[in-house]
Design a protein around this motif. Structure first.
Motif, PDB file in Angstrom:
ATOM      1  N   ARG A  23     -47.894  90.535 -54.222  1.00 19.79           N
ATOM      2  CA  ARG A  23     -46.607  90.690 -54.276  1.00 19.79           C
ATOM      3  C   ARG A  23     -45.776  90.435 -53.235  1.00 19.79           C
ATOM      4  O   ARG A  23     -44.741  89.924 -53.381  1.00 19.79           O
ATOM      5  CB  ARG A  23     -46.264  92.395 -54.737  1.00 19.79           C
ATOM      6  N   THR A  24     -46.242  90.548 -52.241  1.00 19.63           N
ATOM      7  CA  THR A  24     -45.625  90.432 -50.994  1.00 19.63           C
ATOM      8  C   THR A  24     -45.526  89.001 -50.679  1.00 19.63           C
ATOM      9  O   THR A  24     -44.511  88.352 -50.399  1.00 19.63           O
ATOM     10  CB  THR A  24     -46.230  90.894 -49.447  1.00 19.63           C
ATOM     11  N   PHE A  25     -46.654  88.121 -51.075  1.00 20.85           N
ATOM     12  CA  PHE A  25     -46.554  86.618 -51.077  1.00 20.85           C
ATOM     13  C   PHE A  25     -45.705  86.051 -52.123  1.00 20.85           C
ATOM     14  O   PHE A  25     -44.731  85.477 -51.820  1.00 20.85           O
ATOM     15  CB  PHE A  25     -47.953  86.074 -51.537  1.00 20.85           C
ATOM     16  N   LEU A  26     -45.524  86.763 -53.653  1.00 23.10           N
ATOM     17  CA  LEU A  26     -44.359  86.276 -54.495  1.00 23.10           C
ATOM     18  C   LEU A  26     -43.142  86.538 -53.855  1.00 23.10           C
ATOM     19  O   LEU A  26     -42.048  85.750 -54.226  1.00 23.10           O
ATOM     20  CB  LEU A  26     -44.654  86.957 -55.764  1.00 23.10           C
ATOM     21  N   ALA A  27     -42.890  87.884 -53.059  1.00 21.08           N
ATOM     22  CA  ALA A  27     -41.582  87.984 -52.826  1.00 21.08           C
ATOM     23  C   ALA A  27     -41.064  86.803 -51.766  1.00 21.08           C
ATOM     24  O   ALA A  27     -39.844  86.535 -51.772  1.00 21.08           O
ATOM     25  CB  ALA A  27     -41.390  89.462 -52.120  1.00 21.08           C
ATOM     26  N   TRP A  28     -41.937  86.618 -50.702  1.00 20.15           N
ATOM     27  CA  TRP A  28     -41.604  85.519 -49.875  1.00 20.15           C
ATOM     28  C   TRP A  28     -41.237  84.028 -50.581  1.00 20.15           C
ATOM     29  O   TRP A  28     -40.572  83.505 -50.286  1.00 20.15           O
ATOM     30  CB  TRP A  28     -42.926  84.972 -48.802  1.00 20.15           C
ATOM     31  N   VAL A  29     -41.978  83.890 -51.558  1.00 21.26           N
ATOM     32  CA  VAL A  29     -41.799  82.607 -52.539  1.00 21.26           C
ATOM     33  C   VAL A  29     -40.451  82.652 -53.087  1.00 21.26           C
ATOM     34  O   VAL A  29     -39.562  81.683 -53.142  1.00 21.26           O
ATOM     35  CB  VAL A  29     -42.892  82.197 -53.212  1.00 21.26           C
ATOM     36  N   ARG A  30     -40.121  83.928 -53.790  1.00 22.22           N
ATOM     37  CA  ARG A  30     -38.891  84.050 -54.269  1.00 22.22           C
ATOM     38  C   ARG A  30     -37.902  83.761 -53.302  1.00 22.22           C
ATOM     39  O   ARG A  30     -36.756  83.241 -53.630  1.00 22.22           O
ATOM     40  CB  ARG A  30     -38.857  85.471 -54.876  1.00 22.22           C
ATOM     41  N   THR A  31     -37.948  84.433 -52.116  1.00 18.94           N
ATOM     42  CA  THR A  31     -36.864  84.189 -51.045  1.00 18.94           C
ATOM     43  C   THR A  31     -36.893  82.804 -50.677  1.00 18.94           C
ATOM     44  O   THR A  31     -35.466  82.286 -50.574  1.00 18.94           O
ATOM     45  CB  THR A  31     -37.322  85.294 -50.077  1.00 18.94           C
ATOM     46  N   ALA A  32     -37.915  82.220 -50.824  1.00 21.79           N
ATOM     47  CA  ALA A  32     -37.730  80.755 -50.346  1.00 21.79           C
ATOM     48  C   ALA A  32     -37.212  80.002 -51.519  1.00 21.79           C
ATOM     49  O   ALA A  32     -36.294  79.075 -51.147  1.00 21.79           O
ATOM     50  CB  ALA A  32     -39.144  80.061 -50.018  1.00 21.79           C
ATOM     51  N   LEU A  33     -37.200  80.170 -52.817  1.00 28.41           N
ATOM     52  CA  LEU A  33     -36.732  79.576 -53.752  1.00 28.41           C
ATOM     53  C   LEU A  33     -35.080  79.836 -53.732  1.00 28.41           C
ATOM     54  O   LEU A  33     -34.314  79.138 -53.997  1.00 28.41           O
ATOM     55  CB  LEU A  33     -37.278  80.024 -54.922  1.00 28.41           C
ATOM     56  N   ALA A  34     -34.819  81.058 -53.330  1.00 30.64           N
ATOM     57  CA  ALA A  34     -33.336  81.511 -53.205  1.00 30.64           C
ATOM     58  C   ALA A  34     -32.677  80.383 -52.003  1.00 30.64           C
ATOM     59  O   ALA A  34     -31.460  80.083 -52.085  1.00 30.64           O
ATOM     60  CB  ALA A  34     -33.099  82.830 -52.944  1.00 30.64           C
ATOM     61  N   VAL A  35     -33.287  80.692 -50.891  1.00 31.93           N
ATOM     62  CA  VAL A  35     -32.743  79.756 -49.950  1.00 31.93           C
ATOM     63  C   VAL A  35     -32.692  78.252 -50.138  1.00 31.93           C
ATOM     64  O   VAL A  35     -31.539  77.676 -49.779  1.00 31.93           O
ATOM     65  CB  VAL A  35     -33.765  80.052 -48.580  1.00 31.93           C
ATOM     66  N   LEU A  36     -33.647  77.539 -50.687  1.00 35.11           N
ATOM     67  CA  LEU A  36     -33.556  76.479 -51.403  1.00 35.11           C
ATOM     68  C   LEU A  36     -32.503  76.084 -52.168  1.00 35.11           C
ATOM     69  O   LEU A  36     -31.765  75.136 -52.256  1.00 35.11           O
ATOM     70  CB  LEU A  36     -34.993  75.905 -52.010  1.00 35.11           C
ATOM     71  N   ALA A  37     -32.266  77.109 -53.265  1.00 35.18           N
ATOM     72  CA  ALA A  37     -31.092  76.967 -54.149  1.00 35.18           C
ATOM     73  C   ALA A  37     -29.857  77.149 -53.458  1.00 35.18           C
ATOM     74  O   ALA A  37     -29.015  76.186 -53.603  1.00 35.18           O
ATOM     75  CB  ALA A  37     -31.212  78.105 -55.233  1.00 35.18           C
ATOM     76  N   GLY A  38     -29.753  77.974 -52.402  1.00 38.89           N
ATOM     77  CA  GLY A  38     -28.265  77.916 -51.494  1.00 38.89           C
ATOM     78  C   GLY A  38     -28.205  76.480 -50.913  1.00 38.89           C
ATOM     79  O   GLY A  38     -27.099  76.008 -50.902  1.00 38.89           O
ATOM     80  N   GLY A  39     -29.201  75.875 -50.427  1.00 40.13           N
ATOM     81  CA  GLY A  39     -29.185  74.468 -50.014  1.00 40.13           C
ATOM     82  C   GLY A  39     -28.612  73.400 -50.834  1.00 40.13           C
ATOM     83  O   GLY A  39     -27.936  72.659 -50.680  1.00 40.13           O
TER      84      GLY A  39
END
Length: 119
Positions: A23-39
């Motif tokens: 779940r922690t891994f998936l939270a980091w991946v979700r955060t990475a996707l959100a940061v990518l979406a911001g870019g």
């Protein structure tokens, strides 16, 4: 699919800890996707905003940050899994402070860009 050697060594951890690690891994991946979406959003809207070079640099920085976070998420998950299997302390993480500093830098760059636009 064969499991890697490090995942077969040591004692099998309690499944609850393994699931929490995932779940922690998936939270980091979700955060990475959100940061990518911001870019991506910054890149798409930079045609309508000023200063374009600042927004372009921030968009690229966010994309690189997202890529780094994706890799970091895997290695953090792997390190935690190995530590749990060998009943050793969990490894320390530099990802959280780095993410905080990176997001703060992006926020400062965007604030400078917006202030420059107002003047």
């Amino acid at each position: 699919m064969n499991r890697p050697q490090w995942q077969r060594s040591g004692a099998e951890p309690d499944y609850r800890f393994t699931l929490a690690n995932e779940r922690t891994f998936l939270a980091w991946v979700r955060t990475a996707l959100a940061v990518l979406a911001g870019g991506i959003v910054l890149d798409q809207f930079s045609a309508h905003m000023e200063p374009k070079p600042v927004l372009g640099v921030v968009a690229i920085a966010l994309s690189l940050l997202a890529a780094g976070m994706g890799g970091f998420a895997y290695f953090r998950w792997q390190g935690n899994e190995i530590a749990m299997r060998h009943r050793s302390p969990l490894p320390s993480s530099v990802g959280i402070p780095l993410l905080s500093v990176a997001i703060s830098c992006v926020a400062i760059l965007l604030t400078v860009g917006l202030l420059a636009k107002l003047q």
